[in-house]
Design a protein around this motif. Sequence first.
Motif, PDB file in Angstrom:
ATOM      1  N   ARG A 374      39.687 -16.079  79.286  1.00  0.00           N
ATOM      2  CA  ARG A 374      38.640 -16.827  79.996  1.00  0.00           C
ATOM      3  C   ARG A 374      39.223 -18.062  80.662  1.00  0.00           C
ATOM      4  O   ARG A 374      38.813 -18.442  81.756  1.00  0.00           O
ATOM      5  N   LYS A 375      40.196 -18.678  79.995  1.00  0.00           N
ATOM      6  CA  LYS A 375      40.812 -19.890  80.536  1.00  0.00           C
ATOM      7  C   LYS A 375      41.424 -19.624  81.910  1.00  0.00           C
ATOM      8  O   LYS A 375      41.263 -20.426  82.834  1.00  0.00           O
ATOM      9  N   TYR A 376      42.121 -18.497  82.054  1.00  0.00           N
ATOM     10  CA  TYR A 376      42.723 -18.195  83.354  1.00  0.00           C
ATOM     11  C   TYR A 376      41.664 -17.795  84.377  1.00  0.00           C
ATOM     12  O   TYR A 376      41.729 -18.193  85.541  1.00  0.00           O
ATOM     13  N   LYS A 377      40.686 -17.025  83.942  1.00  0.00           N
ATOM     14  CA  LYS A 377      39.663 -16.562  84.877  1.00  0.00           C
ATOM     15  C   LYS A 377      38.823 -17.721  85.435  1.00  0.00           C
ATOM     16  O   LYS A 377      38.196 -17.576  86.486  1.00  0.00           O
ATOM     17  N   GLU A 378      38.837 -18.841  84.738  1.00  0.00           N
ATOM     18  CA  GLU A 378      38.111 -20.015  85.216  1.00  0.00           C
ATOM     19  C   GLU A 378      39.003 -20.964  86.007  1.00  0.00           C
ATOM     20  O   GLU A 378      38.540 -22.005  86.488  1.00  0.00           O
ATOM     21  N   LEU A 379      40.283 -20.608  86.148  1.00  0.00           N
ATOM     22  CA  LEU A 379      41.227 -21.441  86.892  1.00  0.00           C
ATOM     23  C   LEU A 379      41.129 -21.105  88.378  1.00  0.00           C
ATOM     24  O   LEU A 379      41.452 -19.992  88.793  1.00  0.00           O
ATOM     25  N   GLU A 380      40.677 -22.038  89.173  1.00  0.00           N
ATOM     26  CA  GLU A 380      40.504 -21.793  90.607  1.00  0.00           C
ATOM     27  C   GLU A 380      41.393 -22.725  91.414  1.00  0.00           C
ATOM     28  O   GLU A 380      41.600 -23.882  91.039  1.00  0.00           O
ATOM     29  N   PRO A 381      41.952 -22.219  92.551  1.00  0.00           N
ATOM     30  CA  PRO A 381      41.682 -20.894  93.122  1.00  0.00           C
ATOM     31  C   PRO A 381      42.584 -19.782  92.591  1.00  0.00           C
ATOM     32  O   PRO A 381      42.567 -18.673  93.119  1.00  0.00           O
ATOM     33  N   GLN A 382      43.397 -20.059  91.564  1.00  0.00           N
ATOM     34  CA  GLN A 382      44.370 -19.062  91.104  1.00  0.00           C
ATOM     35  C   GLN A 382      43.738 -17.712  90.778  1.00  0.00           C
ATOM     36  O   GLN A 382      44.273 -16.659  91.165  1.00  0.00           O
ATOM     37  N   ALA A 383      42.623 -17.736  90.071  1.00  0.00           N
ATOM     38  CA  ALA A 383      41.989 -16.476  89.683  1.00  0.00           C
ATOM     39  C   ALA A 383      41.460 -15.698  90.882  1.00  0.00           C
ATOM     40  O   ALA A 383      41.301 -14.470  90.811  1.00  0.00           O
ATOM     41  N   ASP A 384      41.218 -16.394  91.995  1.00  0.00           N
ATOM     42  CA  ASP A 384      40.644 -15.737  93.172  1.00  0.00           C
ATOM     43  C   ASP A 384      41.622 -14.790  93.868  1.00  0.00           C
ATOM     44  O   ASP A 384      41.205 -13.933  94.649  1.00  0.00           O
ATOM     45  N   TYR A 385      42.915 -14.970  93.626  1.00  0.00           N
ATOM     46  CA  TYR A 385      43.893 -14.082  94.270  1.00  0.00           C
ATOM     47  C   TYR A 385      44.750 -13.328  93.249  1.00  0.00           C
ATOM     48  O   TYR A 385      45.739 -12.690  93.613  1.00  0.00           O
ATOM     49  N   ALA A 386      44.362 -13.388  91.977  1.00  0.00           N
ATOM     50  CA  ALA A 386      45.152 -12.725  90.938  1.00  0.00           C
ATOM     51  C   ALA A 386      45.305 -11.233  91.186  1.00  0.00           C
ATOM     52  O   ALA A 386      46.312 -10.627  90.816  1.00  0.00           O
ATOM     53  N   ALA A 387      44.333 -10.620  91.858  1.00  0.00           N
ATOM     54  CA  ALA A 387      44.400  -9.186  92.141  1.00  0.00           C
ATOM     55  C   ALA A 387      45.592  -8.828  93.022  1.00  0.00           C
ATOM     56  O   ALA A 387      46.011  -7.663  93.066  1.00  0.00           O
ATOM     57  N   ALA A 388      46.150  -9.821  93.712  1.00  0.00           N
ATOM     58  CA  ALA A 388      47.307  -9.548  94.566  1.00  0.00           C
ATOM     59  C   ALA A 388      48.497  -9.042  93.750  1.00  0.00           C
ATOM     60  O   ALA A 388      49.355  -8.326  94.278  1.00  0.00           O
ATOM     61  N   ALA A 389      48.558  -9.385  92.469  1.00  0.00           N
ATOM     62  CA  ALA A 389      49.655  -8.897  91.625  1.00  0.00           C
ATOM     63  C   ALA A 389      49.596  -7.388  91.455  1.00  0.00           C
ATOM     64  O   ALA A 389      50.630  -6.716  91.345  1.00  0.00           O
ATOM     65  N   GLU A 390      48.383  -6.846  91.449  1.00  0.00           N
ATOM     66  CA  GLU A 390      48.219  -5.400  91.283  1.00  0.00           C
ATOM     67  C   GLU A 390      48.535  -4.643  92.563  1.00  0.00           C
ATOM     68  O   GLU A 390      48.742  -3.433  92.540  1.00  0.00           O
ATOM     69  N   ARG A 391      48.579  -5.360  93.691  1.00  0.00           N
ATOM     70  CA  ARG A 391      48.858  -4.736  94.984  1.00  0.00           C
ATOM     71  C   ARG A 391      50.286  -5.005  95.444  1.00  0.00           C
ATOM     72  O   ARG A 391      50.632  -4.757  96.602  1.00  0.00           O
ATOM     73  N   ALA A 392      51.106  -5.544  94.539  1.00  0.00           N
ATOM     74  CA  ALA A 392      52.434  -6.027  94.907  1.00  0.00           C
ATOM     75  C   ALA A 392      53.331  -4.916  95.453  1.00  0.00           C
ATOM     76  O   ALA A 392      53.393  -3.816  94.906  1.00  0.00           O
ATOM     77  N   VAL A 393      54.018  -5.240  96.540  1.00  0.00           N
ATOM     78  CA  VAL A 393      55.047  -4.366  97.108  1.00  0.00           C
ATOM     79  C   VAL A 393      56.333  -5.183  97.166  1.00  0.00           C
ATOM     80  O   VAL A 393      56.362  -6.266  97.755  1.00  0.00           O
ATOM     81  N   TYR A 394      57.376  -4.657  96.535  1.00  0.00           N
ATOM     82  CA  TYR A 394      58.644  -5.370  96.457  1.00  0.00           C
ATOM     83  C   TYR A 394      59.582  -4.944  97.593  1.00  0.00           C
ATOM     84  O   TYR A 394      59.436  -3.854  98.160  1.00  0.00           O
TER      85      TYR A 394
END
Length: 446
Positions: A374-394
């Motif tokens: 919950r602590k991270y999910k309430e961290l803004e704006p960091q939590a707003d783009y966290a989904a980008a990690a799941e879309r990562a292309v190296y």
Amino acid sequence: MTGAFERGTLTRRGLLGAGLAALALPLAGCSSPVVAGLTGAQLDPRTLIFWNLFGGGDGARMQEMEAGYQKNHGGPSSLQATVFAWGNPYYSKLTLATVGNKPPDVAVAHLTRAKLLAQGGVLDEITDDDLDSVGLSASDLDQKSWATQRTDGRNIAIPLDTHPFVMFFNQDVVDKAGLLENGKLKSITGLKDFEAALAEVSKVTKGAAITLANVNETATPWRMFLTLYSQIDGAKPYLGDDGKTITVDQDAAKEVLSTLQRWTQKGWLNKGLDYAGSQTVMFTGKAGFYLQGEWEIATAQSIKGLKFGMVPVPQLFDKPANQADSHTLVLPKKDRTPEQRKQAMGFIKSLLDQSDTWALGGHVPAYLPYRGSRKYKELEPQADYAAAAERAVYDPAAWYSGSGSTFETIVGSQFGLVQQGSLSPDGALKSISDQLQTYLKTPSPL
């Protein structure tokens, strides 16, 4: 590479890599502190040696995390941490120290560089027993970066984070353009919708809608290209066969480059801005969007009165994707007792346990017990783009590729010229092909 993880001396190719690394040191123009790993100076055998490449805000946060480890492990003498210049100078020193049998106990490596180090015999394997010794498991770690670090069927790195290419937005500007709702950017999906948004923002600014560094900056144009290119179904990696061939889909690449050039011609995208200039335009309200790595959150937060947000780069083509790399923690090859292995893993676990500190710098934590909290999910704006990690292309696998590499410099410089309008997409792709020929034909020095 067969035998890359075997204990003992490095291979002949590893020694060649060390020779090249040694040659690179004076060329890098980087001075370094006197450390045990290079001088052979005697240290308390209980002292853990840690090398990293973090400066600025990342450096300050890493020092805080190092202090957290020291507090719980015997004080300042329990850890000697050394910072080296980012990029090739760092990896040259790490390779040289390992070949000289004086490596640190733990080191930081970009994921795109760690795989090459492992293939060259510079890293020790991280076993399931190593993970178990400190209460870690593969399921605790970001699955995209964990799967990517697997090299020749073995684990070679513990991901600390994912640092994706993201989109910043100026809340005041996009609000005037009708794109803000309750302080959040309205969902934008598809090229048509995104270009409509750019047109509306441009009406507000009476100029640029989006900024992207491309003057004296080569990494950013490459990151932008790879982000959009990877959103196209069927687009192959730019390089194949570990960097021996060019496999980029020419049609998809031209579509991306033509799109960027069209934005420039319409005045939506800047024609030429350096790294700092691309920030300033958006931060001062002269553009609505700014594309860069999430680490620039610290810069945005330092601007008095700036109201901003951050989101993953919108899906413009067939699927969501964005360029990214990961900071990882690796074990350079050396003889270790079971106690020393557990000590090294304990330090790594300590850093993961302090992911709340690391997340403040913008990087998406790889440690899932914290990222799912919950602590991270309430961290803004960091939590707003966290989904980008799941879309990562190296970046594509090659001995000359990865963060801060020759490949990024060559490719990014040509893509920057396309954005500036001085080179056509066809011309850029041909120039890149011509410049890469030497590297395609040169075996890996590791």
